[in-house]
Design a protein around this motif. Structure first.
Motif, PDB file in Angstrom:
ATOM      1  N   ARG A  29      41.027  51.658  35.091  1.00  0.00           N
ATOM      2  CA  ARG A  29      40.308  51.598  33.820  1.00  0.00           C
ATOM      3  C   ARG A  29      41.009  50.703  32.797  1.00  0.00           C
ATOM      4  O   ARG A  29      40.503  50.494  31.703  1.00  0.00           O
ATOM      5  N   SER A  30      42.199  50.198  33.176  1.00  0.00           N
ATOM      6  CA  SER A  30      42.910  49.285  32.282  1.00  0.00           C
ATOM      7  C   SER A  30      42.477  47.835  32.476  1.00  0.00           C
ATOM      8  O   SER A  30      42.935  46.949  31.751  1.00  0.00           O
ATOM      9  N   VAL A  31      41.601  47.584  33.457  1.00  0.00           N
ATOM     10  CA  VAL A  31      41.121  46.223  33.701  1.00  0.00           C
ATOM     11  C   VAL A  31      39.597  46.229  33.695  1.00  0.00           C
ATOM     12  O   VAL A  31      38.953  47.282  33.705  1.00  0.00           O
ATOM     13  N   ALA A  32      39.005  45.053  33.700  1.00  0.00           N
ATOM     14  CA  ALA A  32      37.553  44.932  33.741  1.00  0.00           C
ATOM     15  C   ALA A  32      37.025  45.509  35.059  1.00  0.00           C
ATOM     16  O   ALA A  32      37.682  45.375  36.095  1.00  0.00           O
ATOM     17  N   PRO A  33      35.868  46.165  35.052  1.00  0.00           N
ATOM     18  CA  PRO A  33      35.327  46.759  36.280  1.00  0.00           C
ATOM     19  C   PRO A  33      35.259  45.784  37.447  1.00  0.00           C
ATOM     20  O   PRO A  33      35.514  46.161  38.598  1.00  0.00           O
ATOM     21  N   SER A  34      34.947  44.537  37.175  1.00  0.00           N
ATOM     22  CA  SER A  34      34.840  43.557  38.251  1.00  0.00           C
ATOM     23  C   SER A  34      36.191  43.248  38.904  1.00  0.00           C
ATOM     24  O   SER A  34      36.240  42.704  40.004  1.00  0.00           O
ATOM     25  N   GLU A  35      37.283  43.559  38.222  1.00  0.00           N
ATOM     26  CA  GLU A  35      38.621  43.289  38.730  1.00  0.00           C
ATOM     27  C   GLU A  35      39.277  44.532  39.309  1.00  0.00           C
ATOM     28  O   GLU A  35      40.424  44.479  39.784  1.00  0.00           O
ATOM     29  N   ASP A  38      40.577  44.558  43.205  1.00  0.00           N
ATOM     30  CA  ASP A  38      41.715  43.650  43.382  1.00  0.00           C
ATOM     31  C   ASP A  38      42.962  44.208  42.707  1.00  0.00           C
ATOM     32  O   ASP A  38      44.075  44.151  43.261  1.00  0.00           O
ATOM     33  N   TYR A  39      42.773  44.746  41.518  1.00  0.00           N
ATOM     34  CA  TYR A  39      43.899  45.341  40.796  1.00  0.00           C
ATOM     35  C   TYR A  39      44.493  46.487  41.594  1.00  0.00           C
ATOM     36  O   TYR A  39      45.718  46.613  41.721  1.00  0.00           O
ATOM     37  N   TRP A  40      43.632  47.330  42.187  1.00  0.00           N
ATOM     38  CA  TRP A  40      44.121  48.490  42.922  1.00  0.00           C
ATOM     39  C   TRP A  40      44.861  48.076  44.188  1.00  0.00           C
ATOM     40  O   TRP A  40      45.860  48.696  44.566  1.00  0.00           O
ATOM     41  N   GLY A  50      51.612  47.751  51.661  1.00  0.00           N
ATOM     42  CA  GLY A  50      50.426  46.930  51.725  1.00  0.00           C
ATOM     43  C   GLY A  50      49.345  47.568  52.590  1.00  0.00           C
ATOM     44  O   GLY A  50      49.603  47.968  53.725  1.00  0.00           O
ATOM     45  N   MET A  51      48.145  47.666  52.052  1.00  0.00           N
ATOM     46  CA  MET A  51      47.009  48.227  52.779  1.00  0.00           C
ATOM     47  C   MET A  51      45.735  47.519  52.356  1.00  0.00           C
ATOM     48  O   MET A  51      45.600  47.127  51.201  1.00  0.00           O
ATOM     49  N   ASP A  52      44.814  47.367  53.299  1.00  0.00           N
ATOM     50  CA  ASP A  52      43.485  46.878  52.955  1.00  0.00           C
ATOM     51  C   ASP A  52      42.655  48.056  52.456  1.00  0.00           C
ATOM     52  O   ASP A  52      42.650  49.124  53.075  1.00  0.00           O
ATOM     53  N   ILE A  53      41.952  47.865  51.344  1.00  0.00           N
ATOM     54  CA  ILE A  53      41.143  48.929  50.742  1.00  0.00           C
ATOM     55  C   ILE A  53      39.709  48.443  50.670  1.00  0.00           C
ATOM     56  O   ILE A  53      39.441  47.356  50.144  1.00  0.00           O
ATOM     57  N   THR A  54      38.800  49.236  51.211  1.00  0.00           N
ATOM     58  CA  THR A  54      37.385  48.876  51.161  1.00  0.00           C
ATOM     59  C   THR A  54      36.594  50.035  50.576  1.00  0.00           C
ATOM     60  O   THR A  54      36.958  51.203  50.731  1.00  0.00           O
ATOM     61  N   THR A  55      35.524  49.694  49.895  1.00  0.00           N
ATOM     62  CA  THR A  55      34.650  50.692  49.294  1.00  0.00           C
ATOM     63  C   THR A  55      33.237  50.141  49.279  1.00  0.00           C
ATOM     64  O   THR A  55      33.035  48.921  49.359  1.00  0.00           O
ATOM     65  N   GLU A  56      32.261  51.002  49.183  1.00  0.00           N
ATOM     66  CA  GLU A  56      30.874  50.554  49.216  1.00  0.00           C
ATOM     67  C   GLU A  56      30.480  49.822  47.941  1.00  0.00           C
ATOM     68  O   GLU A  56      29.682  48.889  47.972  1.00  0.00           O
ATOM     69  N   GLY A  57      31.017  50.223  46.812  1.00  0.00           N
ATOM     70  CA  GLY A  57      30.654  49.584  45.552  1.00  0.00           C
ATOM     71  C   GLY A  57      31.538  48.395  45.231  1.00  0.00           C
ATOM     72  O   GLY A  57      32.550  48.141  45.891  1.00  0.00           O
ATOM     73  N   ARG A  58      31.153  47.660  44.205  1.00  0.00           N
ATOM     74  CA  ARG A  58      31.936  46.497  43.780  1.00  0.00           C
ATOM     75  C   ARG A  58      33.019  46.872  42.776  1.00  0.00           C
ATOM     76  O   ARG A  58      33.897  46.072  42.480  1.00  0.00           O
ATOM     77  N   THR A  59      32.932  48.071  42.229  1.00  0.00           N
ATOM     78  CA  THR A  59      33.957  48.551  41.301  1.00  0.00           C
ATOM     79  C   THR A  59      34.613  49.774  41.902  1.00  0.00           C
ATOM     80  O   THR A  59      34.094  50.408  42.827  1.00  0.00           O
ATOM     81  N   TYR A  60      35.786  50.109  41.371  1.00  0.00           N
ATOM     82  CA  TYR A  60      36.570  51.199  41.956  1.00  0.00           C
ATOM     83  C   TYR A  60      37.264  51.945  40.840  1.00  0.00           C
ATOM     84  O   TYR A  60      37.943  51.337  39.996  1.00  0.00           O
TER      85      TYR A  60
END
Length: 342
Positions: A29-35, A38-40, A50-60
């Motif tokens: 929540r400290s960055v723009a939703p679109s970022e 990547d921030y996480w 290091g880990m790959d993180i995937t989610t169904e939505g474009r924001t997290y």
């Protein structure tokens, strides 16, 4: 204000403001939703591995709090549904020297590692080996409390760790019923303990983790850490923390633990070693890791030697050649040329 991950209401997780004095808190929540995703990725890499993180939505929506307690790094994460994958590519980057002992605080986690799959439910304990790939699917918003433990302190062989991963340890009785609530509570209160209480508490918790792991592996009760085993574990921890001190002698170590030098030597003799040999091995291991991580010319041999308790480059070179058959400089050159393993 940064959000943390402490509370829930009517069975639903919600962010909460951390109490004063808590450890580092990071939130998407400290960055723009679109970022946010990547921030996480960067947050997880910097804090855990290091880990790959995937989610169904474009924001997290995710938050993390990290504290230190002695040899333990304690990280509480609360995140949206998604999937994390510790890939061989990430492992090749060289992080992951610790074992993760996690307790599921809320939600579910579907874990896959070493050919096994399991589901962690609220209160369950899971062991994650970070030098091998794993995948975890979170089908709903979750909270997990992760304890990063130096691998050596668990005193488990690699074969033992392979048997623990990809399994859910349910706190229905015995040692797991003691360990799970201890970890859950400690993750919430770790910042309130000051040294030396924090160090002693961390040592006790690591001992409990090691005993629980041994119990899960079917060790004979006589093989679980007894008084001497616990004392030796604490002494080794003390040595690791003081490797940079060239004055680290058996007398200093024995005095710090309220025992005689004779008793100290007896503890290491039972492990078919000596105090001085074990100290030298740990110093050489740290020197090897630093030489492998730093390009030739970026640090002098003297700097590395003194950083890890050798009196100078000559002392390091002699110990290195006696143990490995070549000089530290030659060994580093081979590593960077791709001809030796660190």
């Amino acid at each position: 204000m940064p959000t943390a991950i402490d509370s829930h209401e009517e069975g639903r997780l919600r962010p909460a403001v951390p109490a004063s004095g808590r450890g580092t808190v990071l939130t998407t929540r400290s960055v723009a939703p679109s970022e946010s995703l990547d921030y996480w990725h960067d947050v997880v890499l910097d804090t855990l591995v290091g880990m790959d993180i995937t989610t169904e939505g474009r924001t997290y929506d995710a938050a993390m709090r990290t504290d230190r307690l002695g040899n333990l790094q304690i990280t509480t994460v609360e995140c949206d549904p998604g999937q994390v994958h510790r890939t061989p590519r990430a492992i090749a980057h060289g992080d992951g020297r610790q074992v993760f002992v996690a307790v599921q605080g809320a939600g579910r986690a579907q874990v896959e590692q070493d050919g096994r799959t399991t589901e962690l439910r609220t209160g369950d304990i899971g062991f994650f080996e970070t030098v091998r790939p794993f995948r975890t699917v979170y089908p709903e918003r979750f909270r997990m409390k992760i304890f990063a433990v130096p691998r050596a302190l668990l005193q488990l062989p690699d074969t033992g760790l392979r048997q623990l991963t990809g399994r859910s340890i349910r706190p229905t009785g015995g040692l797991p019923a003691l360990l799970a609530p201890t970890l859950d509570r400690l993750a919430d209160t770790s910042a309130s303990y000051a040294a030396p209480t924090a160090d002693r508490l961390a040592e006790s918790v690591i001992d409990l983790m090691a005993a629980t792991a041994a119990d899960q592996l079917g060790a004979d009760p006589a093989e679980l850490p007894g008084a001497d085993g616990v004392l030796l574990l604490r002494i080794r921890t003390y040595i690791r923390w003081h490797l940079s001190d060239p004055g680290l002698t058996p007398a200093v170590i024995a005095d710090a633990h309220g025992i005689s030098v004779r008793c100290l030597h007896r503890l290491f003799e039972a492990e078919d070693s000596t105090v001085c040999r074990w100290i030298r091995e740990q110093r050489l291991r740290e020197c090897r890791q630093e030489l492998a991580a730093r390009p030739p010319g970026s640090v002098t041999l003297g700097q590395v030697a003194r950083r890890w308790g050798f009196t100078g480059p000559a002392g390091l070179a002699k110990a290195f050649r006696n143990s490995f058959g070549l000089s530290p400089t030659d060994w580093r050159d081979r590593v960077w040329a791709g001809g030796a393993s660190c």
